[in-house]
Design an enzyme around this catalytic site. Sequence first.
Site, PDB file in Angstrom:
ATOM      1  N   TYR A 178       0.832  -1.207   0.000  1.00 33.74           N
ATOM      2  CA  TYR A 178       0.000   0.000   0.000  1.00 33.74           C
ATOM      3  C   TYR A 178       0.864   1.254   0.000  1.00 33.74           C
ATOM      4  O   TYR A 178       2.082   1.193   0.198  1.00 33.74           O
ATOM      5  CB  TYR A 178      -0.945   0.002   1.207  1.00 33.74           C
ATOM      6  CG  TYR A 178      -0.293   0.397   2.502  1.00 33.74           C
ATOM      7  CD1 TYR A 178       0.531  -0.488   3.204  1.00 33.74           C
ATOM      8  CD2 TYR A 178      -0.444   1.693   3.014  1.00 33.74           C
ATOM      9  CE1 TYR A 178       1.145  -0.111   4.383  1.00 33.74           C
ATOM     10  CE2 TYR A 178       0.166   2.071   4.194  1.00 33.74           C
ATOM     11  CZ  TYR A 178       0.963   1.169   4.882  1.00 33.74           C
ATOM     12  OH  TYR A 178       1.585   1.544   6.036  1.00 33.74           O
ATOM     13  N   GLU A 228      13.490   2.924  12.578  1.00 32.45           N
ATOM     14  CA  GLU A 228      12.483   3.948  12.266  1.00 32.45           C
ATOM     15  C   GLU A 228      11.340   3.869  13.254  1.00 32.45           C
ATOM     16  O   GLU A 228      11.307   3.005  14.123  1.00 32.45           O
ATOM     17  CB  GLU A 228      11.964   3.743  10.840  1.00 32.45           C
ATOM     18  CG  GLU A 228      11.287   2.402  10.624  1.00 32.45           C
ATOM     19  CD  GLU A 228      10.848   2.170   9.181  1.00 32.45           C
ATOM     20  OE1 GLU A 228      10.643   3.136   8.437  1.00 32.45           O
ATOM     21  OE2 GLU A 228      10.688   0.985   8.814  1.00 32.45           O
ATOM     22  N   LYS A 254       6.495  -1.687   1.468  1.00 33.42           N
ATOM     23  CA  LYS A 254       5.412  -1.064   2.250  1.00 33.42           C
ATOM     24  C   LYS A 254       4.250  -2.051   2.253  1.00 33.42           C
ATOM     25  O   LYS A 254       3.318  -1.957   1.459  1.00 33.42           O
ATOM     26  CB  LYS A 254       5.045   0.303   1.670  1.00 33.42           C
ATOM     27  CG  LYS A 254       4.322   1.179   2.665  1.00 33.42           C
ATOM     28  CD  LYS A 254       4.450   2.638   2.304  1.00 33.42           C
ATOM     29  CE  LYS A 254       3.542   3.535   3.114  1.00 33.42           C
ATOM     30  NZ  LYS A 254       3.610   3.389   4.562  1.00 33.42           N
ATOM     31  N   ARG A 273       6.995   3.749  -5.743  1.00 29.75           N
ATOM     32  CA  ARG A 273       7.287   2.907  -4.576  1.00 29.75           C
ATOM     33  C   ARG A 273       6.290   1.746  -4.493  1.00 29.75           C
ATOM     34  O   ARG A 273       6.653   0.631  -4.130  1.00 29.75           O
ATOM     35  CB  ARG A 273       7.265   3.745  -3.292  1.00 29.75           C
ATOM     36  CG  ARG A 273       7.785   2.960  -2.087  1.00 29.75           C
ATOM     37  CD  ARG A 273       8.016   3.831  -0.874  1.00 29.75           C
ATOM     38  NE  ARG A 273       6.765   4.421  -0.394  1.00 29.75           N
ATOM     39  CZ  ARG A 273       6.691   5.305   0.592  1.00 29.75           C
ATOM     40  NH1 ARG A 273       7.791   5.719   1.203  1.00 29.75           N
ATOM     41  NH2 ARG A 273       5.532   5.794   0.973  1.00 29.75           N
TER      42      ARG A 273
HETATM   43  N1  PDD Z   1       3.603   5.862   6.961  1.00 27.92           N
HETATM   44  N2  PDD Z   1       8.305   4.382   8.047  1.00 27.92           N
HETATM   45  C1  PDD Z   1       7.154   3.680   8.138  1.00 27.92           C
HETATM   46  C2  PDD Z   1       7.174   2.354   8.825  1.00 27.92           C
HETATM   47  C3  PDD Z   1       5.963   4.206   7.600  1.00 27.92           C
HETATM   48  O1  PDD Z   1       4.818   3.508   7.685  1.00 27.92           O
HETATM   49  C4  PDD Z   1       5.998   5.483   6.972  1.00 27.92           C
HETATM   50  C5  PDD Z   1       4.787   6.087   6.335  1.00 27.92           C
HETATM   51  C6  PDD Z   1       7.220   6.180   6.921  1.00 27.92           C
HETATM   52  C7  PDD Z   1       7.316   7.531   6.246  1.00 27.92           C
HETATM   53  O2  PDD Z   1       7.206   7.415   4.834  1.00 27.92           O
HETATM   54  P1  PDD Z   1       6.614   8.580   3.917  1.00 27.92           P
HETATM   55  O3  PDD Z   1       7.427   9.788   4.187  1.00 27.92           O
HETATM   56  O4  PDD Z   1       6.775   8.057   2.543  1.00 27.92           O
HETATM   57  O5  PDD Z   1       5.184   8.771   4.313  1.00 27.92           O
HETATM   58  C8  PDD Z   1       8.350   5.589   7.446  1.00 27.92           C
HETATM   59  C9  PDD Z   1       2.409   6.311   6.284  1.00 27.92           C
HETATM   60  C10 PDD Z   1       2.079   7.720   6.558  1.00 27.92           C
HETATM   61  C11 PDD Z   1       1.311   5.330   6.595  1.00 27.92           C
HETATM   62  O6  PDD Z   1       1.644   4.182   6.794  1.00 27.92           O
HETATM   63  O7  PDD Z   1       0.161   5.685   6.587  1.00 27.92           O
END
Ligand code: PDD
Length: 314
Positions: free
Chosen positions: A43, A200, A167, A62
């Site tokens: 997702y 993270e 993701k 991505r």
């Molecule tokens: N989350 N690390 C993890 C584990 C995440 O789930 C996310 C993003 C990020 C930051 O990625 P980005 O800058 O591309 O949003 C880092 C989104 C907001 C979510 O899962 O809804």
Amino acid sequence: MMMPAMPLMHTNELANVNGAVSEIEKACVPVHDHGFLYGDGVYETVRTYRSRPFYLPGHLDRLARSADAIRLNLPWSRGHIADEVDRTIRAALQADPGYVGEFAIRIMTTRGQGPLGYDPDLCPRPTLVILVTRLRQLSDQDRQAGVAAIISSVRRNPIEALDPRIKSSNLLNNILAAQQARDAGAGEAILFNTAGFLAEGTLTNVFFVKHGRVMTPGLDCGILSGITREIVLELLRSHGLPHEEGSYRREDLLAADEIFLTSTTREIIPVARLEGRVVHPGGRGPITERVQSLFRQRVEAIQEAESESESSRG
Ligand code: PDD
């Protein structure tokens, strides 16, 4: 016995399930969808600025990389997914023309429907779901005062087990850590990897500052390559701000002068307290504030460029 009422969704929160758009609470995915059965899917979370999806091509790249990594062949072109996102946002705007907020958009693809079993050939057609929900934006106060964070005892999935670069809809690793944050009354839990290096947050990438230098874990620490992280790194490079990607221990993070978290929906948010200790008096430190302001300018520049390229396409 009365069933407890479902929390009320807003009528402009919509779901697009394989092209059929409806209010979210009326949308369904069959129980034998392997996304539901096994978390077998990937997702993206995208957000809008002025009702337009931000950085959608980067998110769709991505998504394609995540899908490739789990050998999920997406039958839709990026153009098709982008059109469906636009169509669902337009429907949400029509559903409540008075709504002035922004949207969070979740683009989900799963292996699709099939009998029980892990064989991908059981599922002839992937499922595509797009959720358009109201974005709960952080206030200026939150952006200044920051959030409390804890260090989770849960370790981030090792790259060799389930690479965090994917993701994946399989989010129990993140959920277990988030439960610890909730128990501690904190806004985010920060995970280390199984080798003891900083990885993270459950929903965010982590940056910290020491003696004026900005540090963030490298991708080899086992993290998502966050879109916001990439934008921040590019800003640090182009403005000549000292920074590095590396491997960091718990002591490094605990000794930081400033810490901030990045994500699509939260943008850049300071960590005010880590493990109950004040990180920077007053919440936000000067470098975090600088990065927030550079980020805001960059968002506006990207939006301008995107809207120009859209209008030139007609
Ligand atoms: N989350 N690390 C993890 C584990 C995440 O789930 C996310 C993003 C990020 C930051 O990625 P980005 O800058 O591309 O949003 C880092 C989104 C907001 C979510 O899962 O809804």
